[in-house]
Design an enzyme around this catalytic site. Structure first.
Site, PDB file in Angstrom:
ATOM      1  N   HIS A 157      45.016 -13.857  10.752  1.00 29.08           N
ATOM      2  CA  HIS A 157      45.091 -14.843  11.849  1.00 29.08           C
ATOM      3  C   HIS A 157      44.506 -14.230  13.138  1.00 29.08           C
ATOM      4  O   HIS A 157      45.231 -13.948  14.091  1.00 29.08           O
ATOM      5  CB  HIS A 157      46.570 -15.209  12.032  1.00 29.08           C
ATOM      6  CG  HIS A 157      46.832 -16.455  12.825  1.00 29.08           C
ATOM      7  ND1 HIS A 157      46.278 -16.695  14.058  1.00 29.08           N
ATOM      8  CD2 HIS A 157      47.614 -17.522  12.556  1.00 29.08           C
ATOM      9  CE1 HIS A 157      46.719 -17.859  14.502  1.00 29.08           C
ATOM     10  NE2 HIS A 157      47.526 -18.378  13.608  1.00 29.08           N
ATOM     11  N   GLU A 215      40.250 -17.758  11.440  1.00 26.22           N
ATOM     12  CA  GLU A 215      41.207 -17.116  10.539  1.00 26.22           C
ATOM     13  C   GLU A 215      40.724 -17.279   9.095  1.00 26.22           C
ATOM     14  O   GLU A 215      40.509 -18.382   8.635  1.00 26.22           O
ATOM     15  CB  GLU A 215      42.574 -17.782  10.711  1.00 26.22           C
ATOM     16  CG  GLU A 215      42.966 -17.969  12.184  1.00 26.22           C
ATOM     17  CD  GLU A 215      44.057 -19.029  12.385  1.00 26.22           C
ATOM     18  OE1 GLU A 215      44.873 -19.240  11.479  1.00 26.22           O
ATOM     19  OE2 GLU A 215      44.070 -19.655  13.457  1.00 26.22           O
TER      20      GLU A 215
HETATM   21  C1  BG6 Z   1      47.259 -21.750  12.965  1.00 26.97           C
HETATM   22  C2  BG6 Z   1      47.663 -23.129  12.499  1.00 26.97           C
HETATM   23  O1  BG6 Z   1      46.862 -20.969  11.864  1.00 26.97           O
HETATM   24  O2  BG6 Z   1      48.384 -21.109  13.576  1.00 26.97           O
HETATM   25  C3  BG6 Z   1      48.228 -23.922  13.662  1.00 26.97           C
HETATM   26  O3  BG6 Z   1      46.558 -23.797  11.927  1.00 26.97           O
HETATM   27  C4  BG6 Z   1      49.375 -23.159  14.317  1.00 26.97           C
HETATM   28  O4  BG6 Z   1      48.678 -25.183  13.201  1.00 26.97           O
HETATM   29  C5  BG6 Z   1      48.866 -21.777  14.709  1.00 26.97           C
HETATM   30  O5  BG6 Z   1      49.813 -23.885  15.452  1.00 26.97           O
HETATM   31  C6  BG6 Z   1      49.932 -20.901  15.377  1.00 26.97           C
HETATM   32  O6  BG6 Z   1      51.059 -20.826  14.577  1.00 26.97           O
HETATM   33  P1  BG6 Z   1      52.345 -20.041  15.078  1.00 26.97           P
HETATM   34  O7  BG6 Z   1      53.361 -20.137  13.991  1.00 26.97           O
HETATM   35  O8  BG6 Z   1      51.903 -18.634  15.334  1.00 26.97           O
HETATM   36  O9  BG6 Z   1      52.783 -20.716  16.353  1.00 26.97           O
END
Ligand code: BG6
Length: 286
Positions: free
Chosen positions: A156, A260
């Protein structure tokens, strides 16, 4: 080349020109990657770095489920959004060579709530290698148990960019994607690149392995993925950034984009005594 282990992190440094990567033991999260002194990753100023919640920025690792519980996958539906890997302490396995370190995670390191929600035997080995202008990361998933398990995985990455409205993500044009903002499948992206002037949250299934983040036609970053067939592109924009308590400054979404790489559109199934490896090489073009 120096590898330094701190209480809470490991740093690999290339030496005199301030090229280094810092990986937190918590989540095996890449927290900082500097090339010749310039930070390449965005991290929220309000991110907790004490292990109380996943880091908001850097490169958190999503495993074994992507997104919130879907209601139709009982094996991972008891897990929190994006699984547990980013929210637990990993073991530092050590240095593989002068510029490579490894972290490990298995069921014995999981807090009881996660072990109960995902009661499988598994071994994760996360490898981070620092090169002059690139970072190479891979995840090895092993199943030493007697039961097959399903998993998603996602690197991510929060890329730091000068101004998101001026950049393009290239390599995904003409492809179908799932638009998480509209909750709708889009048959084909007609634009030549992904651009940003509003919230973007897309899942490209079976995307190309090579993606570029460009500005004025020049690449800022190139990403090459192996064995990771899907790509998520995310920028929360104004309202979502406001809603996230660990997002600061609130205008910080202008200075980042998440591209990601992972396996998220479907689950991978890993049979007993099998393993799976996937990874990314990110190059900073400066
Ligand atoms: C992304 C998703 O990978 O991560 C989004 O596609 C999400 O929908 C984002 O909002 C952040 O997620 P988190 O759990 O770190 O707030």
């Amino acid at each position: 080349m120096t590898v330094t282990a701190f209480d809470d992190s490991v740093e690999i440094s290339l030496g005199s020109n301030d090229t280094k990567v810092k990986i937190l033991n918590f989540g095996a999260t890449v927290l900082s990657w500097k090339v010749a002194g310039k930070e390449q990753l965005w991290v929220s100023e309000a991110s907790k770095l004490d292990g109380s919640r996943a880091v908001r920025g850097g490169i958190p690792l999503v495993f074994p489920r992507f997104g919130p519980a879907s209601g139709n996958h009982p094996a991972t539906d008891k897990l929190p959004q994006h699984g547990f890997a980013r929210s637990v302490h990993w073991e530092v396995l050590g240095q593989v060579d002068e510029n490579t370190v490894q972290f490990g995670l298995g069921p014995e390191q999981l807090p009881a709530e996660f072990a109960k929600a995902w009661p499988y035997d598994f071994t994760l080995i996360y490898t981070v290698q620092l090169l002059e202008k690139s970072l190479k990361i891979s995840l090895d998933v092993k199943n030493p148990g007697t039961q097959a398990f399903d998993f998603n995985v996602l690197f991510h990455t929060y890329f730091s960019v000068p101004e998101v409205e001026k950049i393009k993500v290239q390599g995904l044009s003409k492809l179908a994607y799932f638009d998480k903002v509209a909750s709708a499948q889009v048959a084909s992206d007609s634009s030549d690149a992904v651009t940003f002037n509003q919230e973007v949250d897309r899942v490209y299934k079976k995307s190309p392995a090579h993606i570029e983040i460009t500005q004025d036609g020049e690449p800022l970053y190139t990403v090459d993925a192996s064995n990771l067939k899907d790509t998520v592109v995310w920028n929360p924009w104004t309202q979502k950034a406001e809603e996230m308590s660990d997002w600061a400054p609130k205008s910080g979404f202008h200075q980042m984009v998440c591209v990601e790489n992972g396996v998220v559109a479907d689950f991978n199934t890993l049979q007993p005594d099998s393993s799976w490896v996937g990874g990314i090489v990110i190059k900073a073009n400066m």
